[in-house]
Design a protein around this motif. Sequence first.
Motif, PDB file in Angstrom:
ATOM      1  N   TRP A  66      32.488  38.594  37.643  1.00  0.00           N
ATOM      2  CA  TRP A  66      33.154  37.854  38.717  1.00  0.00           C
ATOM      3  C   TRP A  66      34.174  38.659  39.514  1.00  0.00           C
ATOM      4  N   LYS A  67      34.328  39.943  39.224  1.00  0.00           N
ATOM      5  CA  LYS A  67      35.345  40.717  39.924  1.00  0.00           C
ATOM      6  C   LYS A  67      35.127  40.718  41.427  1.00  0.00           C
ATOM      7  N   GLY A  68      33.886  40.741  41.863  1.00  0.00           N
ATOM      8  CA  GLY A  68      33.602  40.786  43.295  1.00  0.00           C
ATOM      9  C   GLY A  68      33.703  39.458  43.999  1.00  0.00           C
ATOM     10  N   THR A  69      33.808  38.348  43.272  1.00  0.00           N
ATOM     11  CA  THR A  69      33.804  37.029  43.903  1.00  0.00           C
ATOM     12  C   THR A  69      35.101  36.259  43.696  1.00  0.00           C
ATOM     13  N   LEU A  70      35.925  36.674  42.756  1.00  0.00           N
ATOM     14  CA  LEU A  70      37.204  36.018  42.508  1.00  0.00           C
ATOM     15  C   LEU A  70      38.341  37.004  42.781  1.00  0.00           C
TER      16      LEU A  70
END
Length: 375
Positions: A264-268
Amino acid sequence: MAYLFDESWRFAPGFRSPFIHNSDDEEVRRLRDDLVAGYRGRALEEVFCGREMSCPSGTCYVVESEIPMSLDARNPDRAASALLGDLTLVRGIGEATRRRLEERGCRTIADLMGHPRYRRDAARLLDSITGGDTRDLVAEIERRRRRSDPLLLEASRFHAPEEFVFLDIETLGLFSRPIILIGLARVSGGSIAVRQYLSRSVEEEEAALASILPDLEAEGTALVTFNGRAFDVPYIRDRLARHGIPANLAVPHFDVLYFARRRWKGTLASCRLGALETGVLGLARADDVPSRMVPEFYETYRRTGSPGPLVPVVEHNRQDIVSLARLFALLRGDDGGCAAPCRGRSEWDGGKENIEKDPRDIETILPLYRALPEK
């Protein structure tokens, strides 16, 4: 950050608490004062559903709760198939070599048993896979890959749901301050049972630490934490050593923070547990106590005798553990994991989310390995 405690672990007189530094903290401070007043005159044992636990090191109080939740059943065939199908787990095999080997018909690690160069390392891995030795497999995957590799989640399927121990601690600060609350949970029979070992005074820390060791050292145990590799486990080791309690905490360890960052690093905007609760699980906490303010709430309980300030501390720890377990289930793709619809979804960074598995039945692969003579 320096924490201002005197020798009895109380705030030193004449200093303003370092934990109150913005308007949000002031609001939490008002909550603390309301709790002091609302629970004044009540005993801790009247407030929390639990029991006193005794051990040779003393006593502590155990708060118990249970809510519905499930993890997928143990699936060693799926785990073994995923691992067997990845030739790059064998030392000396990179992507280019893997492609060459596959062109020659080597599709699984078992196929390497006839290879003069890779046979020995392949045999060691196969022994771990056939024995379901997740401690060795986790260490090997982390050496060859990263601590966020999806293969680690596949390896976790060697374990039954009740073998996972979910762990989270609350302390009086950083760097060798006492632990005041240790939360453990296990999933079994469609529910997650949470046990929180609460030190009613800092003198009960030793008993709380000694009481959790049977869970952490039980045969087959696998530990699940959120940033526990960097914080919880080293902290527990330090406190155990301080009390002279021998312990062997060398169990397979799955740190959800690494997997969450990868997914989820790229979306949160953040992969803190609170951000994951909001963005992935669709959960918003009310009247929560930030971890940095836990020491002040505990000191207020000690100073006033009112158990009120402990109520949100215990709830904060309990919710951390439940959210940890739900995220673990979600990352594994278990039916028991649930998330807010269409929020925080992304493919694994640098690889497919679903591990490719060898199409052959696992029992058609492993007997070939077992039948090969030693050379």
